[in-house]
Design a protein around this motif. Structure first.
Motif, mmCIF file in Angstrom:
data_model
loop_
_atom_site.group_PDB
_atom_site.id
_atom_site.type_symbol
_atom_site.label_atom_id
_atom_site.label_comp_id
_atom_site.label_asym_id
_atom_site.label_seq_id
_atom_site.Cartn_x
_atom_site.Cartn_y
_atom_site.Cartn_z
ATOM 1 N N THR A 193 0.818 -1.221 0.000
ATOM 2 C CA THR A 193 0.000 0.000 0.000
ATOM 3 C C THR A 193 0.852 1.272 0.000
ATOM 4 O OG1 THR A 193 -0.185 -0.101 2.407
ATOM 5 C CG2 THR A 193 -1.951 -1.131 1.131
ATOM 6 N N PRO B 288 -0.489 4.789 -2.921
ATOM 7 C CA PRO B 288 -1.954 4.723 -2.828
ATOM 8 C C PRO B 288 -2.690 4.747 -4.167
ATOM 9 C CG PRO B 288 -1.083 6.392 -1.336
ATOM 10 C CD PRO B 288 0.055 5.907 -2.173
ATOM 11 N N GLU B 289 -2.104 5.331 -5.197
ATOM 12 C CA GLU B 289 -2.778 5.412 -6.495
ATOM 13 C C GLU B 289 -2.649 4.126 -7.308
ATOM 14 O OE1 GLU B 289 -0.192 7.684 -5.757
ATOM 15 O OE2 GLU B 289 -1.604 8.992 -4.730
ATOM 16 N N SER B 290 -1.778 3.218 -6.898
ATOM 17 C CA SER B 290 -1.559 1.993 -7.677
ATOM 18 C C SER B 290 -2.710 1.006 -7.474
ATOM 19 C CB SER B 290 -0.246 1.328 -7.270
ATOM 20 O OG SER B 290 -0.347 0.795 -5.964
ATOM 21 N N ARG B 291 -2.888 0.153 -8.448
ATOM 22 C CA ARG B 291 -3.957 -0.848 -8.355
ATOM 23 C C ARG B 291 -3.691 -1.818 -7.209
ATOM 24 N NH1 ARG B 291 -6.280 -5.607 -11.321
ATOM 25 N NH2 ARG B 291 -8.386 -5.597 -10.466
ATOM 26 N N SER C 297 -2.220 -1.267 -4.460
ATOM 27 C CA SER C 297 -2.563 -0.586 -3.215
ATOM 28 C C SER C 297 -4.076 -0.566 -3.008
ATOM 29 C CB SER C 297 -2.023 0.838 -3.221
ATOM 30 O OG SER C 297 -2.373 1.498 -2.028
ATOM 31 N N ARG C 298 -4.816 -0.268 -4.067
ATOM 32 C CA ARG C 298 -6.284 -0.244 -3.950
ATOM 33 C C ARG C 298 -6.836 -1.626 -3.613
ATOM 34 N NH1 ARG C 298 -5.645 2.854 -8.701
ATOM 35 N NH2 ARG C 298 -6.558 1.158 -9.908
ATOM 36 N N LEU C 299 -6.197 -2.686 -4.124
ATOM 37 C CA LEU C 299 -6.635 -4.042 -3.795
ATOM 38 C C LEU C 299 -6.435 -4.345 -2.310
ATOM 39 C CD1 LEU C 299 -5.237 -5.997 -6.870
ATOM 40 C CD2 LEU C 299 -7.649 -5.683 -6.298
ATOM 41 N N ASN D 262 -5.940 -1.999 0.208
ATOM 42 C CA ASN D 262 -6.458 -1.047 1.199
ATOM 43 C C ASN D 262 -7.978 -1.117 1.299
ATOM 44 O OD1 ASN D 262 -7.563 0.525 -0.861
ATOM 45 N ND2 ASN D 262 -5.999 2.118 -0.734
ATOM 46 N N THR E 59 -10.331 -0.685 -1.204
ATOM 47 C CA THR E 59 -11.175 0.069 -2.130
ATOM 48 C C THR E 59 -11.567 -0.743 -3.361
ATOM 49 O OG1 THR E 59 -9.234 1.090 -3.141
ATOM 50 C CG2 THR E 59 -10.321 2.318 -1.390
ATOM 51 N N GLU E 60 -10.823 -1.800 -3.683
ATOM 52 C CA GLU E 60 -11.184 -2.721 -4.765
ATOM 53 C C GLU E 60 -11.220 -4.134 -4.201
ATOM 54 O OE1 GLU E 60 -9.130 -2.615 -8.497
ATOM 55 O OE2 GLU E 60 -8.973 -0.430 -8.468
#
Length: 91
Positions: free
Chosen positions: A62, A65-68, A70-72, A74, A76-77
């Motif tokens: 993470t 934060p803008e990377s995919r 990271s989103r997986l 954290n 959000t995805e």
């Protein structure tokens, strides 16, 4: 000649004592490394990416934060968790 071997043994004993008492040594008094305190950020995360296993920490995954990735990780995805093997699956 016996006095030489005695002083040699004493020297080895003293060096062993100084090694076990070294403040920079990561080992406990019994010579066993002490494990780091696990936190949510540094706990190992196991990821299966196309059949290849990788291990990282949540903090590393993470970091950007803008990377995919990271989103997986954290929340959000959505990401697939193989609950039997306790690793995440990305294909």
């Amino acid at each position: 000649m016996s006095s030489v071997s005695v002083s040699s043994q004493e020297g080895r004993s003293m060096s062993r004592m100084s090694l076990s008492r070294s403040p920079v040594s990561p080992m406990t008094a019994q010579g066993i490394p002490s494990p780091a305190q696990l936190t949510k950020a540094n706990a190992p995360v196991h990821i299966d990416v196309g059949g290849h296993m990788y291990t990282s920490s949540l903090a590393t995954l993470t970091k950007y934060p803008e990377s995919r990735i990271s989103r997986l990780f954290n929340g959000t995805e959505p990401i697939v968790l193989d609950s039997l093997k306790q690793h995440y699956f990305i294909d």
